[in-house]
Design an enzyme around this catalytic site. Structure first.
Site, PDB file in Angstrom:
ATOM      1  N   GLU A 378       0.798  -1.324   0.027  1.00 32.62           N
ATOM      2  CA  GLU A 378       0.070  -0.005   0.129  1.00 32.62           C
ATOM      3  C   GLU A 378       0.847   1.181   0.040  1.00 32.62           C
ATOM      4  O   GLU A 378       0.571   2.075   0.745  1.00 32.62           O
ATOM      5  CB  GLU A 378      -0.930  -0.050   1.192  1.00 32.62           C
ATOM      6  N   GLU A 488      -6.126 -10.716  -1.025  1.00 36.59           N
ATOM      7  CA  GLU A 488      -6.859 -10.523   0.286  1.00 36.59           C
ATOM      8  C   GLU A 488      -8.219 -10.584  -0.307  1.00 36.59           C
ATOM      9  O   GLU A 488      -9.044  -9.625   0.055  1.00 36.59           O
ATOM     10  CB  GLU A 488      -6.497  -9.229   0.501  1.00 36.59           C
TER      11      GLU A 488
END
Length: 588
Positions: A378, A488
């Protein structure tokens, strides 16, 4: 009981006979305690009573077939032992007093959290706040045996200055196929509750089918009231699950794929999902998955910064190795303050030295133990500038920290696959463009990157399948060796951003079917678009719905409850599981 395998479980069942299996704890049932035979029936049933009290030292006698209310003194003392009228024996609600956390508790469209502001006994209770509808409240999940009789008791108090209200306990079975009826719900007990004293609600419940959870809620006229719950007690007999033969690895999902099928697992007790202690979670993993990711415990703050010890991660890797399951490391570098080591939260002139030491130390520690790493997680911004202004970005004044992290990780572990991982990059929008720019920069600088991780926390209708496929294609076009990994995956049933917002109070037949098709279409697209040699794998972000970080969350100003995973809170497979498996099988 840490790292319990099937043979140990079978031995325990053989030794004790009747077991109450909860949160990985095996408690032998008292042979002298029998459920009330007069309460048993072939359908869900209940009887209830309520008692008001503000003293845990007082006791009351309540019948399971009648109700009564009485008040006692306002003095308050505390004891964790039962003062209810339910039979003595094994209390299945092992953390119903909130003293050791609220692992089995969850909010239902509301916030349920441990608090020490109020308590009936001990030092803590469960505070239920943020309610805007009668069905919203708290749930307590565990396994019960259909047809057996259970005595249920809880102490309730309203928030300060709240007007008198009715609170009730409802037993809920796993949803059936008919979403026009509510036969899964049975009221167990209800009573008048005030903010000045604790009130006991108690009753008897006989689940007619697969049990899901106890619900603590109110009638419509009290839909906004906040309340506290304490000393939940559930007495009855839970029959052992036949262990059967030792499972074969990959008997389920993993058997249908020639690439890793992974799952994120918890290594703590926050949601009764701890892989290291929960034998039911272990069974699901052994039967269905070929790779593990630690949901939290391999992030930066979990490592000792001198020795890089990490007990929970080490235990997970050991368990995985013993069971021929791979491990994906998540994540070497991530920015949030609450999961940063102290030197990164308060950076000084030694920051870069400490950063290199951490990346190298952790990568070196796990050399040869992992199949892959999320090296950087991220690093992209959600808007405006392409890069997130994290502490790493600011200390390096750019993306050199990303380049260095990949190079250090490769030097310390020459064989492990190295990924860059991010969310919302599957939307084929500005963040996807930023991702392409970043990966291009890494490739142009000969950075040793093996693949790109798309987190894929998707909504029921966003992003479109066409945008997802276009986003993957943009990465596949950059280099013939880059892998694509879904890291995810979960599929929510709500969309807080649609107009009007899509908000589900429950997810039954049509909702479950839509979720199934969403999962199936994503898996099928992955198999169609990503060449076999470039499939890094697919990981779902959790086992059961009540384990998910989306089981109760706030988004776009709305408090939501959701069911985003492949198993429900009773660890039964959902239609989503079937869709996932069908896509894998059809793609073989």
């Amino acid at each position: 009981m840490s790292l319990l395998n099937y043979r140990a479980l079978a031995a325990a069942v053989s030794r004790y006979g009747c077991l109450a299996v909860l949160a990985g704890t095996l408690a032998a049932c008292e042979s002298t305690i029998d459920p009330d035979p007069s309460s048993s029936s072939s359908s869900s049933s209940s009887s209830s009573s309520s008692t008001s009290s503000s003293s845990s030292s007082s006791s009351s006698s309540s019948s399971s077939s009648s109700s009564s209310t009485s008040s006692t003194s306002s003095s308050s003392s505390s004891s964790s032992s039962s003062s209810s009228g339910v039979p003595q024996g094994d209390n299945l609600a092992v953390n119903g007093d909130a003293e050791s956390g609220i692992a089995n508790w969850a909010g239902r469209g509301a916030v349920a959290q441990r608090t020490e502001d109020e308590k009936y006994a001990g030092t803590a209770s469960v505070a239920v706040t943020g309610r805007t509808a009668s069905w919203q409240g708290a749930t307590y999940s565990l396994r019960l045996t259909p047809g057996n009789s259970y005595d249920v008791s809880v102490w309730v108090k309203l928030a300060e200055d709240a007007p008198t209200a009715t609170v009730k306990i409802t037993g809920k079975l796993v949803d059936d196929a008919d979403d026009t009826t509510y036969n899964e719900y049975t009221e167990i007990a209800s009573g008048t509750v005030t903010s000045s004293e604790w009130t006991q609600l108690s009753g008897t419940y006989v689940p007619a089918g697969q049990f899901e959870a106890f619900i603590f809620e109110t009638p419509d006229e009290f839909e906004t009231v906040s309340f506290y719950l304490d000393n939940l007690e559930i007495y009855g007999e839970v029959e052992p699950v036949e262990p059967g033969p030792d499972p074969e690895l990959g008997d389920g999902l993993a058997k249908a794929a020639e690439f890793p099928i992974g799952v994120a697992v918890a290594l703590d007790n926050s949601r009764n999902a701890n892989l290291l202690t929960n034998t039911d979670v272990q069974a699901i993993v052994l039967n269905n998955f070929s790779q593990l990711s630690a949901e939290n415990n391999m992030k930066m703050s979990y490592y000792n910064e001198t020795t890089f010890a990490n007990v929970e991660a080490e235990q997970m890797i050991s368990w995985a190795s013993q069971n021929n399951i791979g491990v994906h490391g998540h994540a070497l570098v991530w920015h949030p303050d609450y999961q940063l080591p102290s030197w990164a939260r308060t950076p000084d002139e030694n920051f870069r030295e400490r950063f290199e030491a951490h990346v190298r130390g952790v990568a070196r520690k796990h050399r040869g133990q992992l199949e892959s790493w999320d090296v950087v997680n991220e690093a992209l911004s959600d808007g405006g500038e392409p890069y997130r202004n994290s502490v790493f970005y600011s200390q390096y004044e750019g993306i050199d920290y990303i380049i260095n992290a990949f190079r250090w990780a490769r030097e310390e572990d020459p064989e492990v696959d190295l990924y860059y991982n991010d969310y919302n990059t599957e939307a084929n929008g500005p963040k996807t463009e930023a991702l392409v720019t970043l990966i291009t920069e890494l490739l142009n600088n000969d950075v040793p990157i093996n693949g790109v991780g798309f987190q894929m926390h998707v909504l029921p209708d966003w992003p479109s399948l066409a945008d997802i496929r276009a986003s993957w294609a943009a990465i596949l076009e950059l280099d013939p060796n880059l892998k694509i990994k879904i890291t995810e995956l979960d599929v929510r049933t709500n969309n807080a951003y649609s107009d009007p917002p899509l908000v589900n109070e429950s997810c039954e037949s049509s909702c479950l079917e839509q979720q199934k098709q969403r999962y199936k279409s994503i898996i099928a697209a992955y198999l169609e678009d990503v060449p076999p040699a470039r499939r890094g794998g697919i990981t779902v972000w959790g086992v059961a719905d009540n384990h998910s970080w989306y089981s109760n969350y706030e988004e776009n100003g709305l408090q939501l409850v959701d069911w985003p995973l492949l198993w429900n809170s009773s660890l039964q497979t959902k239609p989503a599981y079937d869709g996932f498996l069908e896509a894998l099988q059809e793609g073989l």
